[in-house]
Scaffold this motif. Structure first.
Motif, mmCIF file in Angstrom:
data_model
loop_
_atom_site.group_PDB
_atom_site.id
_atom_site.type_symbol
_atom_site.label_atom_id
_atom_site.label_comp_id
_atom_site.label_asym_id
_atom_site.label_seq_id
_atom_site.Cartn_x
_atom_site.Cartn_y
_atom_site.Cartn_z
ATOM 1 N N TRP A 106 0.821 -1.209 0.000
ATOM 2 C CA TRP A 106 0.000 0.000 0.000
ATOM 3 C C TRP A 106 0.861 1.268 0.000
ATOM 4 O O TRP A 106 0.336 2.371 0.024
ATOM 5 C CB TRP A 106 -0.927 0.016 1.214
ATOM 6 C CG TRP A 106 -1.706 -1.242 1.371
ATOM 7 C CD1 TRP A 106 -1.658 -2.117 2.412
ATOM 8 C CD2 TRP A 106 -2.653 -1.796 0.452
ATOM 9 N NE1 TRP A 106 -2.504 -3.170 2.194
ATOM 10 C CE2 TRP A 106 -3.135 -3.003 0.995
ATOM 11 C CE3 TRP A 106 -3.139 -1.400 -0.792
ATOM 12 C CZ2 TRP A 106 -4.064 -3.805 0.355
ATOM 13 C CZ3 TRP A 106 -4.075 -2.199 -1.429
ATOM 14 C CH2 TRP A 106 -4.522 -3.380 -0.856
ATOM 15 N N VAL A 162 -6.938 -5.651 -6.118
ATOM 16 C CA VAL A 162 -8.088 -5.397 -5.253
ATOM 17 C C VAL A 162 -9.363 -5.761 -6.004
ATOM 18 O O VAL A 162 -9.487 -5.495 -7.195
ATOM 19 C CB VAL A 162 -8.130 -3.906 -4.837
ATOM 20 C CG1 VAL A 162 -9.302 -3.619 -3.924
ATOM 21 C CG2 VAL A 162 -6.828 -3.496 -4.181
ATOM 22 N N VAL A 164 -13.098 -4.958 -6.827
ATOM 23 C CA VAL A 164 -13.895 -3.732 -6.834
ATOM 24 C C VAL A 164 -15.203 -3.961 -7.594
ATOM 25 O O VAL A 164 -15.339 -4.932 -8.333
ATOM 26 C CB VAL A 164 -13.113 -2.560 -7.491
ATOM 27 C CG1 VAL A 164 -11.852 -2.246 -6.721
ATOM 28 C CG2 VAL A 164 -12.804 -2.860 -8.939
ATOM 29 N N LYS A 175 -10.621 4.195 -2.579
ATOM 30 C CA LYS A 175 -10.259 4.148 -1.169
ATOM 31 C C LYS A 175 -10.229 2.689 -0.744
ATOM 32 O O LYS A 175 -11.181 1.950 -0.980
ATOM 33 C CB LYS A 175 -11.280 4.930 -0.341
ATOM 34 C CG LYS A 175 -10.986 4.995 1.127
ATOM 35 C CD LYS A 175 -12.051 5.850 1.822
ATOM 36 C CE LYS A 175 -11.797 5.973 3.289
ATOM 37 N NZ LYS A 175 -12.839 6.815 3.939
ATOM 38 N N ILE A 176 -9.112 2.259 -0.105
ATOM 39 C CA ILE A 176 -8.919 0.866 0.271
ATOM 40 C C ILE A 176 -8.622 0.785 1.763
ATOM 41 O O ILE A 176 -7.866 1.600 2.302
ATOM 42 C CB ILE A 176 -7.747 0.245 -0.512
ATOM 43 C CG1 ILE A 176 -8.002 0.344 -2.016
ATOM 44 C CG2 ILE A 176 -7.503 -1.202 -0.099
ATOM 45 C CD1 ILE A 176 -6.799 0.039 -2.862
ATOM 46 N N ASP A 177 -9.204 -0.203 2.428
ATOM 47 C CA ASP A 177 -8.913 -0.484 3.830
ATOM 48 C C ASP A 177 -7.639 -1.326 3.872
ATOM 49 O O ASP A 177 -7.629 -2.460 3.399
ATOM 50 C CB ASP A 177 -10.080 -1.231 4.476
ATOM 51 C CG ASP A 177 -9.912 -1.406 5.969
ATOM 52 O OD1 ASP A 177 -8.758 -1.389 6.457
ATOM 53 O OD2 ASP A 177 -10.933 -1.575 6.657
ATOM 54 N N THR A 178 -6.556 -0.808 4.428
ATOM 55 C CA THR A 178 -5.269 -1.513 4.410
ATOM 56 C C THR A 178 -5.232 -2.687 5.374
ATOM 57 O O THR A 178 -4.369 -3.551 5.267
ATOM 58 C CB THR A 178 -4.113 -0.550 4.764
ATOM 59 O OG1 THR A 178 -4.350 0.007 6.056
ATOM 60 C CG2 THR A 178 -3.998 0.542 3.730
ATOM 61 N N GLY A 181 -7.462 -5.151 2.919
ATOM 62 C CA GLY A 181 -7.294 -5.050 1.473
ATOM 63 C C GLY A 181 -8.597 -4.903 0.701
ATOM 64 O O GLY A 181 -8.625 -5.160 -0.505
ATOM 65 N N LYS A 182 -9.657 -4.479 1.352
ATOM 66 C CA LYS A 182 -10.961 -4.377 0.693
ATOM 67 C C LYS A 182 -11.237 -2.970 0.189
ATOM 68 O O LYS A 182 -10.857 -1.973 0.796
ATOM 69 C CB LYS A 182 -12.074 -4.819 1.646
ATOM 70 C CG LYS A 182 -12.006 -6.285 1.961
ATOM 71 C CD LYS A 182 -13.221 -6.755 2.669
ATOM 72 C CE LYS A 182 -13.131 -8.257 2.862
ATOM 73 N NZ LYS A 182 -14.277 -8.799 3.497
ATOM 74 N N TYR A 183 -11.944 -2.932 -0.938
ATOM 75 C CA TYR A 183 -12.404 -1.691 -1.557
ATOM 76 C C TYR A 183 -13.445 -1.060 -0.635
ATOM 77 O O TYR A 183 -14.328 -1.739 -0.112
ATOM 78 C CB TYR A 183 -13.016 -2.018 -2.914
ATOM 79 C CG TYR A 183 -13.861 -0.915 -3.509
ATOM 80 C CD1 TYR A 183 -13.287 0.089 -4.265
ATOM 81 C CD2 TYR A 183 -15.237 -0.901 -3.335
ATOM 82 C CE1 TYR A 183 -14.053 1.092 -4.818
ATOM 83 C CE2 TYR A 183 -16.028 0.097 -3.884
ATOM 84 C CZ TYR A 183 -15.426 1.090 -4.620
ATOM 85 O OH TYR A 183 -16.190 2.083 -5.174
#
Length: 189
Positions: A106, A162, A164, A175-178, A181-183
């Protein structure tokens, strides 16, 4: 070094346990009707990221450890070493791959992060929970694909893949949750 008794351990305190730096995540003081008081603690080993549950006596002594966090910016990678710059004094910090804990996928140039230092050596890199990355490649959606799936895979600017929604196209910023790894969403400017 500061000494802590078992009953004074609180969340956020960093102690030395078996010569490893640990951070207290949760503590609960328990005084049973009969017997000696004790403390249940949940702690995180800072070198491995592993969570531990322990029960200690309220009178046990623990010592603080020399752990600090600094704000840094990611600069570049040199083989298996990631180079960051301390934002306060502009010194370069060289971090081994094992202390990134899979966050390297990331990182982009000038990504802001926090580095945990133990005795002035880096032991962990913490990035923001959410990052904005640009989509570089995307699967082509064929009419009728929406029957089987409403998502597709894209490659973002760091090389990470990712899943999406179908409406995301090349050049979009997402925007991604680190942490997983989710959109999360598409970013509009």
């Amino acid at each position: 070094m500061t000494a802590y008794s078992g009953n004074s351990l609180k969340a956020g305190v960093k102690i030395l346990l078996n010569n490893d730096p640990c951070e207290i995540q949760f503590s609960e003081f328990i005084k049973p009707g009969k017997g000696q008081a004790f403390v249940r603690i949940k702690l995180k080993q800072l070198l491995t990221g592993k969570l531990l549950n322990k029960t200690v006596k309220a009178t046990d002594i623990f010592y603080s450890t020399n752990v600090i966090e600094i704000n840094a910016v990611y600069l570049y990678t040199n083989q298996s070493v990631w180079v960051f710059m301390n934002q306060e004094n502009f010194e370069h910090i060289h971090v081994s791959h094992k202390f990134l804990f899979s966050s390297e996928k990331w990182l982009t140039n000038l990504s802001k992060c926090r580095i945990t230092l133990w005795n002035n050596s880096p032991i962990a890199v913490h990035i923001d929970n959410f990052v904005h990355l640009q989509v570089q490649e995307t699967d082509i959606v064929v009419k009728g694909d929406t029957i089987n799936s409403s998502t597709k895979l894209v490659t973002v600017e760091t090389g990470a893949i990712v899943r999406v929604p179908l409406f995301i196209k090349k050049g979009d910023t997402i925007k991604i949750d680190t942490r997983n790894g989710k959109y999360i969403s598409r970013v509009t400017s």
